[in-house]
Scaffold this motif. Sequence first.
Motif, PDB file in Angstrom:
ATOM      1  N   UNK A  65       4.349  59.662  83.778  1.00 40.99           N
ATOM      2  CA  UNK A  65       3.677  58.672  84.599  1.00 40.99           C
ATOM      3  C   UNK A  65       2.373  59.117  85.214  1.00 40.99           C
ATOM      4  N   UNK A  66       2.284  60.376  85.615  1.00 44.11           N
ATOM      5  CA  UNK A  66       1.096  60.760  86.367  1.00 44.11           C
ATOM      6  C   UNK A  66      -0.113  60.989  85.478  1.00 44.11           C
TER       7      UNK A  66
ATOM      8  N   UNK B 241      -4.129  58.605  79.999  1.00 41.29           N
ATOM      9  CA  UNK B 241      -4.265  58.450  78.560  1.00 41.29           C
ATOM     10  C   UNK B 241      -5.582  59.067  78.109  1.00 41.29           C
TER      11      UNK B 241
ATOM     12  N   UNK C 283       2.993  53.292  89.451  1.00 41.43           N
ATOM     13  CA  UNK C 283       1.912  54.209  89.117  1.00 41.43           C
ATOM     14  C   UNK C 283       0.631  53.410  88.983  1.00 41.43           C
TER      15      UNK C 283
ATOM     16  N   UNK D  74      -3.785  53.654  88.313  1.00 37.29           N
ATOM     17  CA  UNK D  74      -4.786  54.484  87.656  1.00 37.29           C
ATOM     18  C   UNK D  74      -6.157  53.824  87.742  1.00 37.29           C
TER      19      UNK D  74
ATOM     20  N   UNK E 136     -10.199  58.796  81.671  1.00 32.60           N
ATOM     21  CA  UNK E 136      -9.282  58.826  82.797  1.00 32.60           C
ATOM     22  C   UNK E 136      -9.980  59.397  84.029  1.00 32.60           C
TER      23      UNK E 136
ATOM     24  N   UNK F 238      -4.844  59.254  88.781  1.00 39.62           N
ATOM     25  CA  UNK F 238      -3.568  58.538  88.867  1.00 39.62           C
ATOM     26  C   UNK F 238      -3.016  58.678  90.281  1.00 39.62           C
TER      27      UNK F 238
ATOM     28  N   UNK G  87      -1.826  61.828  92.015  1.00 37.05           N
ATOM     29  CA  UNK G  87      -0.970  62.665  91.186  1.00 37.05           C
ATOM     30  C   UNK G  87      -1.785  63.593  90.308  1.00 37.05           C
ATOM     31  N   UNK G  88      -2.776  63.021  89.676  1.00 38.79           N
ATOM     32  CA  UNK G  88      -3.668  63.803  88.826  1.00 38.79           C
ATOM     33  C   UNK G  88      -5.068  63.228  88.906  1.00 38.79           C
TER      34      UNK G  88
END
Lengths: 113, 114
Positions: free
Chosen positions: A97-98, A101, B31, B33, B45, B48, B55-56
């Motif tokens: 999830x984190x 893509x 979640x 993004x 990206x 997130x 998260x990232x």
Amino acid sequence: GEDVEQSLFLSVREGDSSVINCTYTDSSSTYLYWYKQEPGAGLQLLTYIFSNMDMKQDQRLTVLLNKKDKHLSLRIADTQTGDSAIYFCAERETGGGADGLTFGKGTHLIIQP
Amino acid sequence: EPEVTQTPSHQVTQMGQEVILRCVPISNHLYFYWYRQILGQKVEFLVSFYNNEISEKSEIFDDQFSVERPDGSNFTLKIRSTKLEDSAMYFCASGGEVVNEKLFFGSGTQLSVL
């Protein structure tokens, strides 16, 4: 880092099958996706495949995954003018999830009458 | 079908100004993004967000960027001091449920920095 490659253009005749190809480098890819982007619109999830599968079919769409060669393809049967769009291949390392893509540059699908 | 909505669809701003891009994710998703697509380039990206924290994040997401979920429904991306190279289409996405294999994207906000 991860990389996803696609050819930039594909031209097919209306009614024929379209096959859009994609290669990726990350051997730990878990999920692989195909997104469609029509002019001025967002990214529409078309289909996805989990890495333990070889094939997935959904109506006119068939996804083939060759994990050994890190090759993914999207076949659109009986291509119609409404299929004109940019098709993005994307991969994701985990299903957790984190993480994001990683997308390819997209393949412009051009339909000839 | 539920969808991710983004506002505004187009935003024009002067270099150095702050912008806030807004997103309403799908309601039961967990979640969130942000991605961006510079004209002619790949979708990249940015960040997130889960459980009210980042998260990232990618290398692009530097100190001028921040995200927030201010009220339980909106998810925002703030660019504190915009630069010309921030001009891009910014996509919000959300995913949910236990195994988050599907990401749904909004239609994007086209940001033009002059």
